[in-house]
Design an enzyme around this catalytic site. Structure first.
Site, mmCIF file in Angstrom:
data_model
loop_
_atom_site.group_PDB
_atom_site.id
_atom_site.type_symbol
_atom_site.label_atom_id
_atom_site.label_comp_id
_atom_site.label_asym_id
_atom_site.label_seq_id
_atom_site.Cartn_x
_atom_site.Cartn_y
_atom_site.Cartn_z
ATOM 1 N N GLY A 54 0.830 -1.202 0.000
ATOM 2 C CA GLY A 54 0.000 0.000 0.000
ATOM 3 C C GLY A 54 0.860 1.245 0.000
ATOM 4 O O GLY A 54 1.386 1.639 -1.027
ATOM 5 N N PHE A 55 0.964 1.877 1.170
ATOM 6 C CA PHE A 55 1.753 3.105 1.347
ATOM 7 C C PHE A 55 1.286 4.213 0.412
ATOM 8 O O PHE A 55 2.093 4.846 -0.265
ATOM 9 C CB PHE A 55 3.258 2.842 1.149
ATOM 10 C CG PHE A 55 3.840 1.875 2.126
ATOM 11 C CD1 PHE A 55 4.231 2.295 3.386
ATOM 12 C CD2 PHE A 55 3.990 0.542 1.787
ATOM 13 C CE1 PHE A 55 4.765 1.399 4.297
ATOM 14 C CE2 PHE A 55 4.520 -0.368 2.686
ATOM 15 C CZ PHE A 55 4.905 0.063 3.949
ATOM 16 N N HIS A 56 -0.040 4.459 0.389
ATOM 17 C CA HIS A 56 -0.559 5.542 -0.435
ATOM 18 C C HIS A 56 -1.991 5.892 -0.014
ATOM 19 O O HIS A 56 -2.610 5.193 0.777
ATOM 20 C CB HIS A 56 -0.516 5.174 -1.925
ATOM 21 C CG HIS A 56 -1.400 4.032 -2.309
ATOM 22 N ND1 HIS A 56 -0.988 2.724 -2.253
ATOM 23 C CD2 HIS A 56 -2.680 4.000 -2.752
ATOM 24 C CE1 HIS A 56 -1.968 1.930 -2.652
ATOM 25 N NE2 HIS A 56 -3.014 2.679 -2.952
ATOM 26 N N ALA A 57 -2.457 6.983 -0.574
ATOM 27 C CA ALA A 57 -3.859 7.405 -0.484
ATOM 28 C C ALA A 57 -4.266 7.755 -1.915
ATOM 29 O O ALA A 57 -3.471 7.598 -2.847
ATOM 30 C CB ALA A 57 -4.001 8.612 0.440
ATOM 31 N N HIS A 102 -3.149 4.264 3.529
ATOM 32 C CA HIS A 102 -3.364 2.889 3.975
ATOM 33 C C HIS A 102 -2.167 2.004 3.666
ATOM 34 O O HIS A 102 -1.449 2.206 2.695
ATOM 35 C CB HIS A 102 -4.646 2.306 3.375
ATOM 36 C CG HIS A 102 -4.708 2.358 1.877
ATOM 37 N ND1 HIS A 102 -5.002 3.500 1.177
ATOM 38 C CD2 HIS A 102 -4.501 1.395 0.952
ATOM 39 C CE1 HIS A 102 -4.991 3.245 -0.113
ATOM 40 N NE2 HIS A 102 -4.679 1.962 -0.284
#
Length: 139
Positions: A54-57, A102
């Site tokens: 993930g590591f993003h929005a 997230h």
């Protein structure tokens, strides 16, 4: 693009389950169970237990996450609240709003994480830098 007034909050919902001695059936319907039209479907599997994804929005994409097999956890950060959600039942669905940074983690060896998305893939819709995420959503 400022989205600081984004009005939705990610939430866990329970979907309908039907079953008998033959087994179970879980149902997800757009605009009934999901508050958006489904434009893209993908799934994550074969992820090792100690790997985070993930590591993003997003700017606009809304998603529904379902562990259709196994389990995983989802870390959510909307710049005002940080929480972890356990997905361990195919009838539990995380409605993930764009304003939540997230990360998925703690995957069981048999985890299959199904994702239903409101938009087609667009690299420009991803916020992959946490400091940019805070500029967009923390106000």
């Amino acid at each position: 693009m400022s989205s600081s007034s984004y009005e939705y909050t990610s939430q866990l919902i329970k979907i309908s389950e039907l079953g008998d001695e033959r087994g179970m059936l879980a149902v997800i319907e757009e605009h009934k169970d999901l508050p958006f039209e489904i434009k893209r479907v993908f799934y994550i599997y074969g992820t090792k237990h100690d790997i985070r994804r993930g590591f993003h929005a997003h700017y606009k994409t809304r998603q529904a996450l379902v562990a259709v097999a196994g389990s995983c956890k989802v870390y959510l950060d909307n710049a005002k609240r940080k929480t972890d959600v356990l997905l361990d039942n195919p009838a539990k669905v995380l409605i993930l709003e764009p304003n939540d940074w997230h990360e998925m983690y703690d995957f069981s060896s048999d985890c299959v994480l199904l994702v239903l998305a409101s938009h087609l893939y667009d690299a420009e819709d991803y916020i992959r830098d946490y400091s940019v995420f805070l500029e967009v959503y923390d106000s």
